[in-house]
Scaffold this motif. Structure first.
Motif, PDB file in Angstrom:
ATOM      1  N   UNK A  14       0.824  -1.197   0.000  1.00 22.71           N
ATOM      2  CA  UNK A  14       0.000   0.000   0.000  1.00 22.71           C
ATOM      3  C   UNK A  14       0.868   1.261   0.000  1.00 22.71           C
ATOM      4  N   UNK A  15       1.888   1.274   0.824  1.00 19.47           N
ATOM      5  CA  UNK A  15       2.782   2.432   0.905  1.00 19.47           C
ATOM      6  C   UNK A  15       3.547   2.627  -0.405  1.00 19.47           C
ATOM      7  N   UNK A  16       4.125   1.566  -0.910  1.00 21.51           N
ATOM      8  CA  UNK A  16       4.949   1.675  -2.114  1.00 21.51           C
ATOM      9  C   UNK A  16       4.111   1.998  -3.354  1.00 21.51           C
ATOM     10  N   UNK A  17       2.934   1.401  -3.481  1.00 19.10           N
ATOM     11  CA  UNK A  17       2.078   1.717  -4.628  1.00 19.10           C
ATOM     12  C   UNK A  17       1.599   3.156  -4.574  1.00 19.10           C
ATOM     13  N   UNK A  18       1.329   3.654  -3.388  1.00 18.22           N
ATOM     14  CA  UNK A  18       0.964   5.064  -3.248  1.00 18.22           C
ATOM     15  C   UNK A  18       2.081   5.972  -3.724  1.00 18.22           C
ATOM     16  N   UNK A  19       3.321   5.646  -3.336  1.00 21.47           N
ATOM     17  CA  UNK A  19       4.472   6.428  -3.794  1.00 21.47           C
ATOM     18  C   UNK A  19       4.663   6.324  -5.305  1.00 21.47           C
ATOM     19  N   UNK A  20       4.434   5.151  -5.847  1.00 23.68           N
ATOM     20  CA  UNK A  20       4.589   4.961  -7.298  1.00 23.68           C
ATOM     21  C   UNK A  20       3.590   5.831  -8.048  1.00 23.68           C
ATOM     22  N   UNK A  22       2.320   8.579  -7.046  1.00 22.99           N
ATOM     23  CA  UNK A  22       2.663   9.986  -6.872  1.00 22.99           C
ATOM     24  C   UNK A  22       3.895  10.380  -7.673  1.00 22.99           C
ATOM     25  N   UNK A  23       4.806   9.454  -7.900  1.00 24.24           N
ATOM     26  CA  UNK A  23       6.080   9.811  -8.524  1.00 24.24           C
ATOM     27  C   UNK A  23       6.272   9.190  -9.904  1.00 24.24           C
ATOM     28  N   UNK A  24       6.468   7.878  -9.970  1.00 25.28           N
ATOM     29  CA  UNK A  24       6.823   7.242 -11.235  1.00 25.28           C
ATOM     30  C   UNK A  24       5.675   7.154 -12.234  1.00 25.28           C
ATOM     31  N   UNK A  25       4.454   6.951 -11.769  1.00 23.28           N
ATOM     32  CA  UNK A  25       3.324   6.751 -12.683  1.00 23.28           C
ATOM     33  C   UNK A  25       2.499   8.025 -12.846  1.00 23.28           C
ATOM     34  N   UNK A  26       3.114   9.166 -12.638  1.00 18.74           N
ATOM     35  CA  UNK A  26       2.403  10.436 -12.759  1.00 18.74           C
ATOM     36  C   UNK A  26       1.881  10.641 -14.181  1.00 18.74           C
ATOM     37  N   UNK A  27       2.588  10.118 -15.174  1.00 15.93           N
ATOM     38  CA  UNK A  27       2.144  10.255 -16.562  1.00 15.93           C
ATOM     39  C   UNK A  27       0.847   9.482 -16.835  1.00 15.93           C
ATOM     40  N   UNK A  28       0.548   8.481 -16.012  1.00 10.31           N
ATOM     41  CA  UNK A  28      -0.682   7.707 -16.187  1.00 10.31           C
ATOM     42  C   UNK A  28      -1.905   8.436 -15.638  1.00 10.31           C
ATOM     43  N   UNK A  29      -1.721   9.129 -14.543  1.00  9.15           N
ATOM     44  CA  UNK A  29      -2.871   9.701 -13.849  1.00  9.15           C
ATOM     45  C   UNK A  29      -3.012  11.199 -14.025  1.00  9.15           C
ATOM     46  N   UNK A  30      -2.001  11.874 -14.490  1.00  3.37           N
ATOM     47  CA  UNK A  30      -2.079  13.312 -14.699  1.00  3.37           C
ATOM     48  C   UNK A  30      -2.273  14.054 -13.394  1.00  3.37           C
ATOM     49  N   UNK A  31      -3.272  14.945 -13.362  1.00  2.00           N
ATOM     50  CA  UNK A  31      -3.511  15.746 -12.165  1.00  2.00           C
ATOM     51  C   UNK A  31      -4.459  15.083 -11.173  1.00  2.00           C
ATOM     52  N   UNK A  32      -4.988  13.932 -11.525  1.00  2.00           N
ATOM     53  CA  UNK A  32      -5.922  13.268 -10.626  1.00  2.00           C
ATOM     54  C   UNK A  32      -5.190  12.707  -9.412  1.00  2.00           C
ATOM     55  N   UNK A  33      -5.939  12.541  -8.346  1.00  2.00           N
ATOM     56  CA  UNK A  33      -5.381  11.966  -7.123  1.00  2.00           C
ATOM     57  C   UNK A  33      -5.873  10.534  -6.992  1.00  2.00           C
ATOM     58  N   UNK A  57     -11.055  13.281 -11.296  1.00  2.32           N
ATOM     59  CA  UNK A  57     -10.917  12.630 -12.594  1.00  2.32           C
ATOM     60  C   UNK A  57     -12.134  11.752 -12.880  1.00  2.32           C
ATOM     61  N   UNK A  58     -12.193  11.258 -14.115  1.00  2.00           N
ATOM     62  CA  UNK A  58     -13.215  10.280 -14.482  1.00  2.00           C
ATOM     63  C   UNK A  58     -12.738   8.917 -13.977  1.00  2.00           C
ATOM     64  N   UNK A  59     -13.400   8.348 -12.981  1.00  8.71           N
ATOM     65  CA  UNK A  59     -12.900   7.108 -12.380  1.00  8.71           C
ATOM     66  C   UNK A  59     -12.800   5.942 -13.361  1.00  8.71           C
ATOM     67  N   UNK A  60     -13.773   5.804 -14.245  1.00  6.52           N
ATOM     68  CA  UNK A  60     -13.773   4.657 -15.144  1.00  6.52           C
ATOM     69  C   UNK A  60     -12.594   4.704 -16.120  1.00  6.52           C
ATOM     70  N   UNK A  61     -12.344   5.869 -16.714  1.00  7.21           N
ATOM     71  CA  UNK A  61     -11.242   6.000 -17.673  1.00  7.21           C
ATOM     72  C   UNK A  61      -9.894   5.804 -16.988  1.00  7.21           C
ATOM     73  N   UNK A  62      -9.730   6.371 -15.797  1.00 10.70           N
ATOM     74  CA  UNK A  62      -8.462   6.224 -15.079  1.00 10.70           C
ATOM     75  C   UNK A  62      -8.253   4.784 -14.643  1.00 10.70           C
ATOM     76  N   UNK A  63      -9.323   4.134 -14.210  1.00 11.59           N
ATOM     77  CA  UNK A  63      -9.233   2.732 -13.800  1.00 11.59           C
ATOM     78  C   UNK A  63      -8.792   1.858 -14.981  1.00 11.59           C
ATOM     79  N   UNK A  64      -9.366   2.090 -16.158  1.00 12.16           N
ATOM     80  CA  UNK A  64      -8.982   1.319 -17.345  1.00 12.16           C
ATOM     81  C   UNK A  64      -7.529   1.574 -17.721  1.00 12.16           C
ATOM     82  N   UNK A  65      -7.087   2.818 -17.599  1.00 10.12           N
ATOM     83  CA  UNK A  65      -5.699   3.166 -17.917  1.00 10.12           C
ATOM     84  C   UNK A  65      -4.729   2.464 -16.970  1.00 10.12           C
ATOM     85  N   UNK A  66      -5.081   2.428 -15.705  1.00 11.17           N
ATOM     86  CA  UNK A  66      -4.232   1.744 -14.725  1.00 11.17           C
ATOM     87  C   UNK A  66      -4.172   0.248 -15.022  1.00 11.17           C
ATOM     88  N   UNK A  67      -5.298  -0.342 -15.376  1.00 13.16           N
ATOM     89  CA  UNK A  67      -5.308  -1.770 -15.698  1.00 13.16           C
ATOM     90  C   UNK A  67      -4.477  -2.080 -16.929  1.00 13.16           C
TER      91      UNK A  67
END
Length: 126
Positions: A14-20, A22-33, A57-67
């Protein structure tokens, strides 16, 4: 009931994925939290259910992008915890709708029309 070992791994993930996110996967989520609300780990520590909550953000689109980018996220995770665990777990993301549900229930409760309680006479108590 999760064992202490599963709970420790879940907290670490949980801690490490939260950091990821916030930092490394910022290009996936943009400005969304994105918030990792809960992590459940299998007894063999090879599989993790990750519950995510989205804001701004739009939860469905972001969820699909993460998957779609699960492998990339798992790769970032392996760089971070690879030396402290034997197996990097397979990750399955699930949307956590508890915040949305709580807002809905709050609105339902506030919209209720509850009449005030009748006043009781003090003389009846004597």
């Amino acid at each position: 009931m999760e064992s202490k070992r599963q709970q420790k791994h879940a907290k670490l993930l949980q801690k490490e994925l939260g950091d990821i996110f916030q930092k490394e996967a910022k290009h996936l989520v943009g400005k969304s939290m994105i918030t990792i609300t809960r992590v459940g780990v299998s007894p063999d520590l090879g599989f993790a259910k990750v519950y995510v909550s989205f804001l701004l953000t739009d939860p469905k689109a972001t969820y699909e992008l993460i998957n779609e980018h699960k492998k990339e996220i798992r790769h970032h995770l392996s760089k971070r915890i690879g030396k402290s665990v034997r197996v990097i777990p397979e990750i399955a993301f699930f949307p956590d709708d508890s915040a949305t549900y709580a807002q809905h229930m709050d609105k339902v409760i506030s919209d209720l029309n509850i009449p005030p309680a009748p006043e009781e006479d003090e003389e009846e108590e004597d």
